[in-house]
Design a protein around this motif. Sequence first.
Motif, PDB file in Angstrom:
ATOM      1  N   ILE A   1      14.148  12.049  17.393  1.00  0.00           N
ATOM      2  CA  ILE A   1      13.452  12.971  18.297  1.00  0.00           C
ATOM      3  C   ILE A   1      14.456  13.823  19.062  1.00  0.00           C
ATOM      4  O   ILE A   1      14.281  15.045  19.223  1.00  0.00           O
ATOM      5  CB  ILE A   1      12.543  12.194  19.273  1.00  0.00           C
ATOM      6  CG1 ILE A   1      11.384  11.541  18.509  1.00  0.00           C
ATOM      7  CG2 ILE A   1      11.985  13.113  20.367  1.00  0.00           C
ATOM      8  CD1 ILE A   1      10.587  10.553  19.328  1.00  0.00           C
ATOM      9  N   GLY A   2      15.541  13.192  19.528  1.00  0.00           N
ATOM     10  CA  GLY A   2      16.580  13.930  20.243  1.00  0.00           C
ATOM     11  C   GLY A   2      17.258  14.964  19.368  1.00  0.00           C
ATOM     12  O   GLY A   2      17.528  16.091  19.808  1.00  0.00           O
ATOM     13  N   MET A   3      17.516  14.606  18.103  1.00  0.00           N
ATOM     14  CA  MET A   3      18.166  15.545  17.179  1.00  0.00           C
ATOM     15  C   MET A   3      17.244  16.715  16.839  1.00  0.00           C
ATOM     16  O   MET A   3      17.683  17.863  16.748  1.00  0.00           O
ATOM     17  CB  MET A   3      18.597  14.807  15.916  1.00  0.00           C
ATOM     18  CG  MET A   3      19.744  13.824  16.169  1.00  0.00           C
ATOM     19  SD  MET A   3      20.096  12.737  14.760  1.00  0.00           S
ATOM     20  CE  MET A   3      20.865  13.881  13.618  1.00  0.00           C
ATOM     21  N   LEU A   4      15.953  16.416  16.666  1.00  0.00           N
ATOM     22  CA  LEU A   4      14.984  17.483  16.400  1.00  0.00           C
ATOM     23  C   LEU A   4      14.873  18.423  17.594  1.00  0.00           C
ATOM     24  O   LEU A   4      14.832  19.658  17.438  1.00  0.00           O
ATOM     25  CB  LEU A   4      13.617  16.894  16.063  1.00  0.00           C
ATOM     26  CG  LEU A   4      13.464  16.256  14.679  1.00  0.00           C
ATOM     27  CD1 LEU A   4      12.144  15.513  14.575  1.00  0.00           C
ATOM     28  CD2 LEU A   4      13.554  17.332  13.595  1.00  0.00           C
TER      29      LEU A   4
ATOM     30  N   ILE B   1      16.268  23.639  20.079  1.00  0.00           N
ATOM     31  CA  ILE B   1      16.870  24.409  21.177  1.00  0.00           C
ATOM     32  C   ILE B   1      17.967  25.335  20.650  1.00  0.00           C
ATOM     33  O   ILE B   1      18.065  26.504  21.048  1.00  0.00           O
ATOM     34  CB  ILE B   1      17.443  23.448  22.251  1.00  0.00           C
ATOM     35  CG1 ILE B   1      16.304  22.727  22.975  1.00  0.00           C
ATOM     36  CG2 ILE B   1      18.314  24.202  23.262  1.00  0.00           C
ATOM     37  CD1 ILE B   1      16.752  21.607  23.889  1.00  0.00           C
ATOM     38  N   ARG B   2      18.761  24.829  19.724  1.00  0.00           N
ATOM     39  CA  ARG B   2      19.840  25.657  19.160  1.00  0.00           C
ATOM     40  C   ARG B   2      19.281  26.800  18.319  1.00  0.00           C
ATOM     41  O   ARG B   2      19.772  27.932  18.378  1.00  0.00           O
ATOM     42  CB  ARG B   2      20.757  24.779  18.301  1.00  0.00           C
ATOM     43  CG  ARG B   2      21.978  25.520  17.769  1.00  0.00           C
ATOM     44  CD  ARG B   2      23.012  24.567  17.210  1.00  0.00           C
ATOM     45  NE  ARG B   2      22.438  23.712  16.172  1.00  0.00           N
ATOM     46  CZ  ARG B   2      23.088  22.696  15.601  1.00  0.00           C
ATOM     47  NH1 ARG B   2      24.321  22.404  16.000  1.00  0.00           N
ATOM     48  NH2 ARG B   2      22.510  21.969  14.668  1.00  0.00           N
ATOM     49  N   LEU B   3      18.216  26.526  17.533  1.00  0.00           N
ATOM     50  CA  LEU B   3      17.595  27.582  16.726  1.00  0.00           C
ATOM     51  C   LEU B   3      17.004  28.703  17.592  1.00  0.00           C
ATOM     52  O   LEU B   3      16.995  29.866  17.204  1.00  0.00           O
ATOM     53  CB  LEU B   3      16.497  26.981  15.839  1.00  0.00           C
ATOM     54  CG  LEU B   3      16.962  26.224  14.581  1.00  0.00           C
ATOM     55  CD1 LEU B   3      15.786  25.559  13.898  1.00  0.00           C
ATOM     56  CD2 LEU B   3      17.677  27.172  13.616  1.00  0.00           C
ATOM     57  N   LEU B   4      16.511  28.290  18.761  1.00  0.00           N
ATOM     58  CA  LEU B   4      15.932  29.286  19.680  1.00  0.00           C
ATOM     59  C   LEU B   4      16.991  30.069  20.435  1.00  0.00           C
ATOM     60  O   LEU B   4      16.663  30.976  21.209  1.00  0.00           O
ATOM     61  CB  LEU B   4      14.991  28.590  20.676  1.00  0.00           C
ATOM     62  CG  LEU B   4      13.717  27.969  20.074  1.00  0.00           C
ATOM     63  CD1 LEU B   4      12.952  27.189  21.125  1.00  0.00           C
ATOM     64  CD2 LEU B   4      12.827  29.067  19.466  1.00  0.00           C
ATOM     65  N   GLY B   5      18.264  29.724  20.233  1.00  0.00           N
ATOM     66  CA  GLY B   5      19.348  30.486  20.832  1.00  0.00           C
ATOM     67  C   GLY B   5      19.738  30.070  22.227  1.00  0.00           C
ATOM     68  O   GLY B   5      20.376  30.852  22.955  1.00  0.00           O
ATOM     69  N   PHE B   6      19.399  28.837  22.623  1.00  0.00           N
ATOM     70  CA  PHE B   6      19.724  28.374  23.980  1.00  0.00           C
ATOM     71  C   PHE B   6      20.989  27.503  24.018  1.00  0.00           C
ATOM     72  O   PHE B   6      21.217  26.778  24.987  1.00  0.00           O
ATOM     73  CB  PHE B   6      18.539  27.593  24.564  1.00  0.00           C
ATOM     74  CG  PHE B   6      17.336  28.452  24.826  1.00  0.00           C
ATOM     75  CD1 PHE B   6      17.322  29.368  25.862  1.00  0.00           C
ATOM     76  CD2 PHE B   6      16.213  28.358  24.010  1.00  0.00           C
ATOM     77  CE1 PHE B   6      16.209  30.169  26.101  1.00  0.00           C
ATOM     78  CE2 PHE B   6      15.095  29.146  24.237  1.00  0.00           C
ATOM     79  CZ  PHE B   6      15.098  30.058  25.295  1.00  0.00           C
ATOM     80  N   GLY B   7      21.772  27.557  22.953  1.00  0.00           N
ATOM     81  CA  GLY B   7      23.034  26.814  22.941  1.00  0.00           C
ATOM     82  C   GLY B   7      22.910  25.462  22.260  1.00  0.00           C
ATOM     83  O   GLY B   7      21.826  25.030  21.858  1.00  0.00           O
ATOM     84  N   ASN B   8      24.059  24.809  22.150  1.00  0.00           N
ATOM     85  CA  ASN B   8      24.117  23.505  21.482  1.00  0.00           C
ATOM     86  C   ASN B   8      23.861  22.392  22.499  1.00  0.00           C
ATOM     87  O   ASN B   8      24.745  22.033  23.281  1.00  0.00           O
ATOM     88  CB  ASN B   8      25.484  23.318  20.814  1.00  0.00           C
ATOM     89  CG  ASN B   8      25.533  22.063  19.961  1.00  0.00           C
ATOM     90  OD1 ASN B   8      24.574  21.285  19.914  1.00  0.00           O
ATOM     91  ND2 ASN B   8      26.643  21.856  19.277  1.00  0.00           N
ATOM     92  N   ALA B   9      22.652  21.865  22.486  1.00  0.00           N
ATOM     93  CA  ALA B   9      22.282  20.795  23.422  1.00  0.00           C
ATOM     94  C   ALA B   9      21.976  19.498  22.677  1.00  0.00           C
ATOM     95  O   ALA B   9      21.250  18.642  23.189  1.00  0.00           O
ATOM     96  CB  ALA B   9      21.078  21.225  24.245  1.00  0.00           C
TER      97      ALA B   9
END
Length: 389
Positions: A286-289, A294-302
């Motif tokens: 769930i955390g990886m998804l 978040i990364r695909l949406l362009g909000f950085g690597n979280a």
Amino acid sequence: IGLALTRSFVVVGAALILQAWLVVGIDALHGKIQQIETIYFSLLAWLLPILTAPPLFSRDVYSYFMQGKMQLAGNNPYESGVSVVPGWFQSGVDPLWGDAPTPYGPVFLLIEKAIATISQESSLAASYLFRLTSILGVALICLSIPYLARAHGVNPVSAAWIGVMNPLVLMHFVAGSHNDALMVGLVCIAMMIALRGHFVAAVIVATLALGIKPVAIVLLPFLALIAAGSGASLMRRAKYGAIAGMIALSTLFITSALAETGPFGWIGSLATPGTVKSWLSPTTAIGMLTGGTIRLLGFGNALDTSVGITRLIGSILLAIVLVLLIIRPAGRSATRGVALSFVALVVLGPVVQPWYLLWSIPLLAVTGLSHKQVRLMVIAVAAFTVHGI
């Protein structure tokens, strides 16, 4: 060509074992097999060819060997990884664990040290000796299943078919030689001893299991519940819980002194398996998804942050579930409580390996499964067998 051929043999062999297990299950569940010895003789026949094979499906056994070599060289496995031993990489250890401290208890450190002493420089010889310890674990499960099943009004034949004959035992406890086999065997024996009324002996055996893999600590409060008796007051349960804690600590101190490590050195290493992000773990997945979205949406690597948050939530839920299982038995047997505790550890824990399912499967089998639960168990075992292949 040789590599492809041998791999195909492993795949076909595992598929045949899975098919054979399902065929035997039809007879076991419908009462056509009357003697549990029939199950055990068949299991032995399946085991014999695997005993001569090198380790399969995992390279953890080589880490065990190198941790033993570390101790012989005067290094503490709780303070550093096997990379401090010259030639560790050539021994077959997965480089992923080269710098990782061991998450195992002092009892298993003693076993590692003894096997490293006997094996000298041969990692292959060590792997066969570790397999013998795993076979001992499987034998302890076989020994305890008939008593535990009858104590819960369950057919021992069907319990043995699900609990110890299943392909995951062959793949990961025998072929993979994981130390979980010995831990689970001792857990089952501790439950059998406790149900026979030997509280102190049961706690000592449970602590030996804890000294192999610390997850066995969930067993202790349930042993106290058995000793306190059904319908016991909270104070009586707490009293036996305190006694169990004192016996366990004493046993742990003794084994730690023999292993020449601190009694709680393993606590700092418990997070070692969690350094791997596994899709098999629901909390990690769930955390990886979430992090990937978040990364695909362009909000950085979280990714690391989101995995950390979901694992933390899982740990909180796990603590709540374990407390509820202990203080609110709700008509469950203590054996069932231990089984469900292991299920919770797997589902809500930070990492899942296929052999972790075997922590709970034997105990679930001896405490009874509904028709629907048997179907789910068969699907899970088949899925993880294919995953192993």
